[in-house]
Motif scaffolding. Sequence first.
Motif, mmCIF file in Angstrom:
data_model
loop_
_atom_site.group_PDB
_atom_site.id
_atom_site.type_symbol
_atom_site.label_atom_id
_atom_site.label_comp_id
_atom_site.label_asym_id
_atom_site.label_seq_id
_atom_site.Cartn_x
_atom_site.Cartn_y
_atom_site.Cartn_z
ATOM 1 N N HIS A 137 0.835 -1.207 0.000
ATOM 2 C CA HIS A 137 0.000 0.000 0.000
ATOM 3 C C HIS A 137 0.868 1.255 0.000
ATOM 4 N N ILE A 138 1.832 1.322 0.911
ATOM 5 C CA ILE A 138 2.660 2.523 1.025
ATOM 6 C C ILE A 138 3.539 2.697 -0.209
ATOM 7 N N TRP A 139 4.056 1.589 -0.742
ATOM 8 C CA TRP A 139 4.952 1.670 -1.884
ATOM 9 C C TRP A 139 4.211 1.961 -3.188
ATOM 10 N N LEU A 140 3.115 1.235 -3.464
ATOM 11 C CA LEU A 140 2.499 1.290 -4.782
ATOM 12 C C LEU A 140 1.134 1.970 -4.815
ATOM 13 N N VAL A 141 0.277 1.662 -3.849
ATOM 14 C CA VAL A 141 -1.116 2.106 -3.932
ATOM 15 C C VAL A 141 -1.299 3.538 -3.446
ATOM 16 N N ALA A 142 -0.771 3.855 -2.265
ATOM 17 C CA ALA A 142 -0.937 5.206 -1.725
ATOM 18 C C ALA A 142 -0.407 6.287 -2.668
ATOM 19 N N PRO A 143 0.764 6.085 -3.318
ATOM 20 C CA PRO A 143 1.204 7.107 -4.278
ATOM 21 C C PRO A 143 0.204 7.356 -5.406
ATOM 22 N N VAL A 144 -0.431 6.297 -5.906
ATOM 23 C CA VAL A 144 -1.431 6.486 -6.961
ATOM 24 C C VAL A 144 -2.578 7.339 -6.434
ATOM 25 N N CYS A 145 -3.096 7.001 -5.251
ATOM 26 C CA CYS A 145 -4.233 7.733 -4.689
ATOM 27 C C CYS A 145 -3.873 9.178 -4.397
ATOM 28 N N GLU A 146 -2.703 9.406 -3.804
ATOM 29 C CA GLU A 146 -2.305 10.773 -3.475
ATOM 30 C C GLU A 146 -2.063 11.597 -4.733
ATOM 31 N N GLU A 147 -1.509 10.985 -5.757
ATOM 32 C CA GLU A 147 -1.296 11.723 -7.000
ATOM 33 C C GLU A 147 -2.620 12.060 -7.677
ATOM 34 N N LEU A 148 -3.595 11.163 -7.612
ATOM 35 C CA LEU A 148 -4.919 11.464 -8.157
ATOM 36 C C LEU A 148 -5.519 12.694 -7.496
ATOM 37 N N VAL A 149 -5.275 12.845 -6.192
ATOM 38 C CA VAL A 149 -5.867 13.961 -5.450
ATOM 39 C C VAL A 149 -5.070 15.242 -5.651
ATOM 40 N N TYR A 150 -3.746 15.192 -5.460
ATOM 41 C CA TYR A 150 -2.946 16.419 -5.431
ATOM 42 C C TYR A 150 -2.452 16.851 -6.810
ATOM 43 N N ARG A 151 -1.761 15.976 -7.519
ATOM 44 C CA ARG A 151 -1.257 16.337 -8.835
ATOM 45 C C ARG A 151 -2.274 16.038 -9.932
ATOM 46 N N GLY A 152 -3.442 15.509 -9.553
ATOM 47 C CA GLY A 152 -4.524 15.303 -10.494
ATOM 48 C C GLY A 152 -5.642 16.306 -10.273
ATOM 49 N N LEU A 153 -6.414 16.100 -9.225
ATOM 50 C CA LEU A 153 -7.591 16.932 -8.972
ATOM 51 C C LEU A 153 -7.203 18.377 -8.656
ATOM 52 N N LEU A 154 -6.291 18.557 -7.699
ATOM 53 C CA LEU A 154 -5.876 19.922 -7.328
ATOM 54 C C LEU A 154 -5.161 20.603 -8.486
ATOM 55 N N TRP A 155 -4.244 19.896 -9.123
ATOM 56 C CA TRP A 155 -3.496 20.457 -10.259
ATOM 57 C C TRP A 155 -4.460 20.902 -11.359
ATOM 58 N N GLY A 156 -5.420 20.032 -11.684
ATOM 59 C CA GLY A 156 -6.386 20.366 -12.732
ATOM 60 C C GLY A 156 -7.273 21.532 -12.360
ATOM 61 N N ALA A 157 -7.643 21.644 -11.075
ATOM 62 C CA ALA A 157 -8.469 22.764 -10.637
ATOM 63 C C ALA A 157 -7.736 24.081 -10.823
ATOM 64 N N MET A 158 -6.444 24.111 -10.510
ATOM 65 C CA MET A 158 -5.678 25.345 -10.663
ATOM 66 C C MET A 158 -5.405 25.650 -12.139
ATOM 67 N N GLU A 159 -5.207 24.608 -12.933
ATOM 68 C CA GLU A 159 -5.049 24.837 -14.381
ATOM 69 C C GLU A 159 -6.320 25.449 -14.968
ATOM 70 N N ARG A 160 -7.473 25.009 -14.490
ATOM 71 C CA ARG A 160 -8.743 25.549 -14.978
ATOM 72 C C ARG A 160 -8.870 27.039 -14.661
ATOM 73 N N MET A 161 -8.204 27.477 -13.591
ATOM 74 C CA MET A 161 -8.189 28.896 -13.230
ATOM 75 C C MET A 161 -7.137 29.670 -14.027
ATOM 76 N N ARG A 162 -6.481 28.955 -14.975
ATOM 77 C CA ARG A 162 -5.497 29.553 -15.883
ATOM 78 C C ARG A 162 -4.272 30.089 -15.137
ATOM 79 N N TRP A 163 -3.885 29.425 -14.070
ATOM 80 C CA TRP A 163 -2.636 29.757 -13.400
ATOM 81 C C TRP A 163 -1.486 29.179 -14.196
#
Length: 234
Positions: A137-163
Amino acid sequence: MLSPPPHRRTHRWGLGAFLLVQALFLLVSVLLAAGFGSPGALSLVVTLVLPTLVAGGAAVLVTLVRGNGPRVDFGLRWHWQDVRTGLAIGGVGLVSTMLATTLWMRWMEPGDAGSAVSGLLAGVRLPPALAVLIFLHIWLVAPVCEELVYRGLLWGAMERMRWSQLNVFVLSTAIFAIGHLEPERTALLLVVAIPIGVARMVTGRLTASVVAHQVNNFLPALGLLLISLGLLPG
């Protein structure tokens, strides 16, 4: 006659979706902690694993409901070039993280040096199957989930604001470090997050940052596995 340029498919979520997923993660964590009372080995594993899976799944659901799915919106596709980039940047990040961790542990009191996960598992001897599950989980699964949230959802939200990409990188890196809710380790988590964010920024896709994150998590996950099995002192 020239054909019109292809229309770029955009998503329809913003920062509210990210905040909702974060709130869901905290809610599940609190409910599990309260529901289990005096936790045993299995309940500790569930408390550690389930909130992360719920958050990652919720991030994917947001893209399906308010976007075009994670493949399009996050660039979550299998590209060997992204894997190689993630491995290379993750390797550099692993070295910098090890150096930063060594310095940080010298500055901190012994009781404050561990992560929230190591604190949760402190003094707990896990059965081999559960210990391996935590490791994976810590090695393989958690990184996928955290990236979906931070570098996926959050990143995309800020890109939508044209930052700008630089602003998105800086803010998502800071929020990633702060969002772990470990104030003593925020500076160290910033060091961890920088190469992962760089992998996302230079490729424009999530696959590279997931791989870089997994490379960075391997040694901590292995250490927890050996401690949980009693092969290393806690």
